[in-house]
Enzyme design. Structure first.
Site, short mmCIF file in Angstrom:
data_model
loop_
_atom_site.label_atom_id
_atom_site.label_comp_id
_atom_site.label_asym_id
_atom_site.label_seq_id
_atom_site.Cartn_x
_atom_site.Cartn_y
_atom_site.Cartn_z
N LYS A 66 63.77 37.74 -156.73
CA LYS A 66 63.74 39.19 -156.97
C LYS A 66 64.71 39.52 -158.10
O LYS A 66 65.80 38.92 -158.19
CB LYS A 66 64.14 39.90 -155.67
CG LYS A 66 64.03 41.42 -155.71
CD LYS A 66 64.32 42.00 -154.32
CE LYS A 66 64.16 43.50 -154.27
NZ LYS A 66 64.37 44.06 -152.91
N SER B 163 60.69 47.04 -151.13
CA SER B 163 60.90 46.96 -152.56
C SER B 163 60.70 45.57 -153.16
O SER B 163 60.58 45.46 -154.38
CB SER B 163 62.32 47.45 -152.89
OG SER B 163 63.28 46.58 -152.31
N SER C 52 62.61 45.79 -146.88
CA SER C 52 62.06 45.36 -148.17
C SER C 52 61.61 43.92 -148.27
O SER C 52 61.01 43.55 -149.28
CB SER C 52 63.07 45.62 -149.28
OG SER C 52 62.99 46.96 -149.65
#
Ligand code: GLN
Length: 497
Positions: A80, A155, A179
Site C-alpha cells: 500500500k 482504503s 481498510s
C-alpha cells in the site's frame, strides 16, 4: 507452463527453491500480468520493475550459491502506498506527497523483503487511508476486478484488487477501521487485521495511531499465514513502541482442527439496517462450513457495538488531525508557490495539497479537540471504547472466535455512494475491532447469485493476541467453501511462467 494465477505463495517459493523456475522468471511474468491487467483495474500507483528484477536476481544468485532460500523467496508482493520503501515514492495517494521519495523502508516492508518477496510496486488507496472505496485517491480510482464498474472497497483497495486480479500473489494493507477486511471482502480475497501491536507500524504513514494496524492480503488463508509469519519474524520492533512480541507459528494454525471449538454469533447484528440478503446468505454458508468442521455455534452479546461508528468518528479524526499536522508545506510535501508569509503558505499548502475528504477529517478533528468541545465528545468516545473492549472480553468467556459479516453489502458501483456518512456506515462491522484492538480476518464464502456474481465474505474476530485462531477458523471455512481465486475476467492475461 504454469500460470502465476493458480500458484500459491508456498508453491512459488518451492518452485524457486527447487529450480522449477527462477525468481527472475516469476518477476517478469508478474510484471507482464500487471501491465496487461492494470489498464483495467488501476490497482497500482507505481510499478517498481527495477526493484522487482533486482530482488529476484539476488534471490536467484543466493540459490546458485547454494544458500537456503527464505520462505517467500521470489513471491510477488505489492505494498500500500502509505508504506515507505526506498526506491519508490510514498504518496498516500495525495497531491500533498505526490513527489515524496521514501527515505527509509518501513519495518513491515523490510520483513517481507527479508522473507524473500519480490516487491512489484505500490498500490492505490483512499487519500491518506480516509475512505472505504479507493475513490478518494488523488490520482485515479481503482476498479473491482470482478466488475470494473464497481469499487474494490478501501482504503487498501489497490492492495486487495492487485491480489484478486493476479497482479501480485500477496500484498500488505493497513486497517484503521476496516481498510484491510472490507476491500478483501469486496474483492474475494483473504485479508487479516492482526491484533493491535502484532505488526510494527514503523514507516507506515500514521492515520489514527491508537487504531492503525498493518496486515496481509492473499488468495488463500495459507498465503496470509505465511505472510504473518514473515511480518512477525524478528520479534518486537523497538522502532514502534506499540509493537509486541508474537511467537505464534501461523502456518501450524492452517491445518489445526476447530472440532469442538465455539463460534460466537450475535443474532441482533443480523437484523442490522442495511444488511443485504446476499450478505445474510454468505453468513449462512460460513456458519454451515464451521458446523460441518465440528465447531459449535453459541450466541453472545456485544451490547455497545452500535456505538462503535460514533466513537470511531470522534477518535479517528482527532488522531488524524494531530498526525497530519506535520504536512505543513515546509518540511513535507506540497508547497504553495508565491506566498508572502509563512501563515499564508501553510494555509494554502494544506488547503490545496489535501483533497476534500482529508480536509473534512482534519477540520472535524480540529473542532473536536477544541477547548470546550473536547470534554463533550472525546472523553465520552473514550468511555465507549472501554465499554466495547469490555463487551469483547465478556463475549470471549463463552466462545473462541466471533463470526459476523465483514461488510453489510457486496461492492457497490463507483460513484454510487456520495454521502460521506453513508460511506462511514459501510464499516459498521469492522470498526469495533480497531476500537477494542482485537484481531479480525475476512475470508471469502463464494459468490453471490444473480446476473452479476460478486464475492461474499465472512469476518472472524479473535481475543487480543489469539490471532492464530483467525487462521484456523478461516481455514476451516476455506476448506468447506473453497477459495475464490483470481477474478475470471483478469485470469490468463499475462503471468505465464
Ligand atoms: N473507512 C474507514 C475510514 O474512512 C476506515 C479506513 C481505514 O481503515 N483506513 O476511516
Amino acid at each position: 507452463m504454469a500460470s502465476l494465477d493458480t500458484l500459491s505463495a508456498a508453491q512459488i517459493a518451492a518452485g524457486v527453491a527447487d529450480g522449477s523456475f527462477s525468481a527472475t522468471e516469476v518477476a517478469r511474468a508478474q510484471l507482464d500480468a500487471i501491465q496487461e491487467r492494470d489498464t483495467d483495474t488501476q490497482a497500482f500507483l507505481e510499478v517498481s520493475a527495477d526493484l522487482a528484477l533486482a530482488a529476484a536476481e539476488a534471490t536467484d544468485k543466493r540459490r546458485a550459491a547454494g544458500e537456503q532460500l527464505p520462505p517467500l523467496a521470489g513471491v510477488p508482493c505489492a505494498f500500500k502506498d502509505n508504506m515507505h520503501l526506498v526506491g519508490t515514492r510514498t504518496t498516500c495517494a495525495s497531491a500533498m506527497l505526490e513527489n515524496y521519495d521514501s527515505v527509509f523502508t518501513a519495518t513491515c516492508v523490510e520483513r517481507m523483503l527479508a522473507a524473500g518477496v519480490t516487491p512489484v510496486g505500490k498500490t492505490n488507496m483512499d487519500e491518506f487511508a480516509f475512505g472505504s472505496s479507493t475513490e478518494s485517491s488523488h490520482f485515479h480510482p481503482t476498479h473491482n476486478p470482478w466488475d470494473l464498474a464497481r469499487v474494490p472497497g478501501g482504503s487498501s483497495g489497490g492492495s486487495a484488487a492487485a491480489v484478486a486480479a493476479g497482479q501480485a500473489t500477496i500484498s500488505l494493507g493497513s486497517d484503521t477501521g476496516g481498510s484491510i477486511r472490507q476491500p478483501a471482502a469486496f474483492c474475494g480475497v483473504v485479508g487479516m487485521k492482526p491484533t493491535y501491536g502484532v505488526v510494527s507500524r514503523y514507516g507506515v504513514v500514521a492515520f489514527g495511531s491508537s487504531l492503525d494496524q498493518v496486515g496481509p492480503f492473499g488468495r488463500s488463508v495459507a498465503d496470509v499465514a505465511l505472510s504473518m509469519n514473515a511480518l512477525t519474524a524478528g520479534g518486537r520492533d523497538p522502532l514502534d513502541s506499540t509493537s509486541q512480541e508474537c511467537k505464534l507459528d501461523f502456518m501450524t494454525c492452517v491445518d489445526a482442527s476447530v472440532e469442538g471449538k465455539r463460534v460466537g454469533i450475535v443474532p441482533e447484528l443480523m437484523e442490522a439496517e442495511g444488511l443485504s440478503d446476499e450478505v445474510r446468505e454468505g453468513m449462512r454458508r460460513a456458519r454451515a462450513a464451521l458446523e460441518d468442521a465440528g465447531a459449535q455455534i453459541v450466541e453472545v452479546e456485544l451490547p455497545n457495538l452500535s456505538s462503535a461508528i460514533a466513537a470511531y468518528y470522534v477518535v479517528a479524526p482527532c488522531e488524524a488531525f494531530s498526525n497530519l499536522a506535520r504536512f505543513d508545506g515546509v518540511r513535507y510535501g506540497y508547497q504553495e508557490p508565491g506566498c508572502d508569509t509563512l501563515a499564508e503558505q501553510t494555509a494554502l499548502s494544506r488547503s490545496h495539497g489535501f483533497g476534500a475528504e482529508a480536509r473534512r477529517r482534519q477540520m472535524l478533528g480540529a473542532y473536536l479537540l477544541a477547548a470546550g468541545v473536547y470534554d463533550k465528545y472525546f472523553y465520552p468516545a473514550q468511555q465507549v471504547r472501554t465499554l466495547i473492549t469490555q463487551d469483547y472480553v465478556r463475549a470471549f468467556e463463552s466462545c473462541d472466535v466471533i463470526l459476523m459479516p465483514t461488510a453489510p453489502t457486496v461492492a457497490w458501483e463507483t460513484g454510487q455512494v456520495s454521502d460521506p456518512t453513508q460511506m462511514y456506515l459501510s464499516d459498521m462491522f469492522t470498526i469495533s475491532l480497531n476500537i477494542a484492538g482485537n484481531g479480525g480476518i475476512s475470508v471469502p464464502v463464494g459468490l453471490s447469485e444473480g446476473d452479476k456474481s460478486m464475492p461474499l465474505a465472512a469476518q472472524l474476530i479473535c481475543p487480543a493476541f489469539a490471532d492464530g485462531r483467525l487462521i484456523s477458523f478461516a481455514s476451516a471455512i476455506e476448506r468447506g467453501l473453497g477459495a475464490t481465486g483470481v477474478a475470471p475476467a483478469m485470469a490468463g492475461r499475462g503471468g505465464e511462467l
